[in-house]
Motif scaffolding. Structure first.
Motif, PDB file in Angstrom:
ATOM      1  N   ARG A  69       0.844  -1.211   0.000  1.00 20.92           N
ATOM      2  CA  ARG A  69       0.000   0.000   0.000  1.00 20.92           C
ATOM      3  C   ARG A  69       0.872   1.251   0.000  1.00 20.92           C
ATOM      4  O   ARG A  69       0.582   2.221  -0.695  1.00 20.92           O
ATOM      5  CB  ARG A  69      -0.909   0.029   1.225  1.00 20.92           C
ATOM      6  N   ALA A  70       1.939   1.247   0.786  1.00 18.06           N
ATOM      7  CA  ALA A  70       2.785   2.427   0.911  1.00 18.06           C
ATOM      8  C   ALA A  70       3.685   2.638  -0.295  1.00 18.06           C
ATOM      9  O   ALA A  70       3.958   3.780  -0.669  1.00 18.06           O
ATOM     10  CB  ALA A  70       3.643   2.318   2.180  1.00 18.06           C
ATOM     11  N   ASP A  71       4.153   1.561  -0.923  1.00 16.49           N
ATOM     12  CA  ASP A  71       5.175   1.688  -1.956  1.00 16.49           C
ATOM     13  C   ASP A  71       4.745   1.198  -3.333  1.00 16.49           C
ATOM     14  O   ASP A  71       5.481   1.372  -4.305  1.00 16.49           O
ATOM     15  CB  ASP A  71       6.445   0.940  -1.512  1.00 16.49           C
ATOM     16  N   GLY A  72       3.587   0.579  -3.431  1.00 17.15           N
ATOM     17  CA  GLY A  72       3.098   0.119  -4.723  1.00 17.15           C
ATOM     18  C   GLY A  72       4.068  -0.839  -5.405  1.00 17.15           C
ATOM     19  O   GLY A  72       4.416  -1.871  -4.858  1.00 17.15           O
ATOM     20  N   VAL A  73       4.522  -0.455  -6.594  1.00 17.62           N
ATOM     21  CA  VAL A  73       5.450  -1.305  -7.341  1.00 17.62           C
ATOM     22  C   VAL A  73       6.891  -0.833  -7.175  1.00 17.62           C
ATOM     23  O   VAL A  73       7.763  -1.207  -7.962  1.00 17.62           O
ATOM     24  CB  VAL A  73       5.070  -1.395  -8.842  1.00 17.62           C
ATOM     25  N   GLY A  74       7.126  -0.044  -6.143  1.00 20.04           N
ATOM     26  CA  GLY A  74       8.487   0.393  -5.844  1.00 20.04           C
ATOM     27  C   GLY A  74       9.304  -0.719  -5.217  1.00 20.04           C
ATOM     28  O   GLY A  74       8.855  -1.874  -5.088  1.00 20.04           O
ATOM     29  N   TYR A  75      10.501  -0.387  -4.809  1.00 22.82           N
ATOM     30  CA  TYR A  75      11.458  -1.344  -4.268  1.00 22.82           C
ATOM     31  C   TYR A  75      10.883  -2.152  -3.111  1.00 22.82           C
ATOM     32  O   TYR A  75      10.910  -3.387  -3.128  1.00 22.82           O
ATOM     33  CB  TYR A  75      12.714  -0.576  -3.826  1.00 22.82           C
ATOM     34  N   TYR A  76      10.345  -1.476  -2.091  1.00 23.61           N
ATOM     35  CA  TYR A  76       9.843  -2.179  -0.912  1.00 23.61           C
ATOM     36  C   TYR A  76       8.555  -2.940  -1.196  1.00 23.61           C
ATOM     37  O   TYR A  76       8.346  -4.030  -0.668  1.00 23.61           O
ATOM     38  CB  TYR A  76       9.675  -1.221   0.273  1.00 23.61           C
TER      39      TYR A  76
END
Length: 114
Positions: free
Chosen positions: A77-84
């Motif tokens: 939820r916080a980072d979507g498809v980002g690193y985390y």
């Protein structure tokens, strides 16, 4: 163990200390992380796999699956498809594959086949 409540150093710390002792592992005195930190749990899981300790692998996987779904969902939820967010997806997939037996140690050098 992340439970979404903000509590730190609960019963999971004592459980992980026992797991680490059983695997002949320890957390260095200068390590700032508690024994139930995700990285330490993953190191213990890798060592249990290396030692071919199937009951320890199953126990660690079961314990981790209790809370990692909520943890991963919060990261996604916080980072979507980002690193985390993607690391969270990888973590869930890894634990699922270990639980269903499709991730195995292929030799004595702790190389997980995933």
């Amino acid at each position: 163990m992340w439970d979404g409540t903000g509590r730190l150093c609960g019963p999971a710390v004592d459980r992980m200390r026992a797991v680490l002792r059983d695997l002949d592992m320890h957390v260095q005195a200068d390590c700032a992380e508690p024994p139930d930190h995700l990285a330490i749990q993953l190191a213990a899981l890798a060592e249990a796999m290396r030692q071919r300790r199937t009951s320890a692998v199953a126990d660690l996987t079961d314990q981790m699956q209790v809370w990692t779904g909520r943890f991963a969902a919060a990261l996604i939820r916080a980072d979507g498809v980002g690193y985390y967010g993607n690391l969270a997806r990888f973590l869930l997939s890894l634990l699922d594959r270990i639980a269903d037996g499709s991730a195995t140690v292929d030799d004595g050098r702790a190389a997980a086949a995933i």
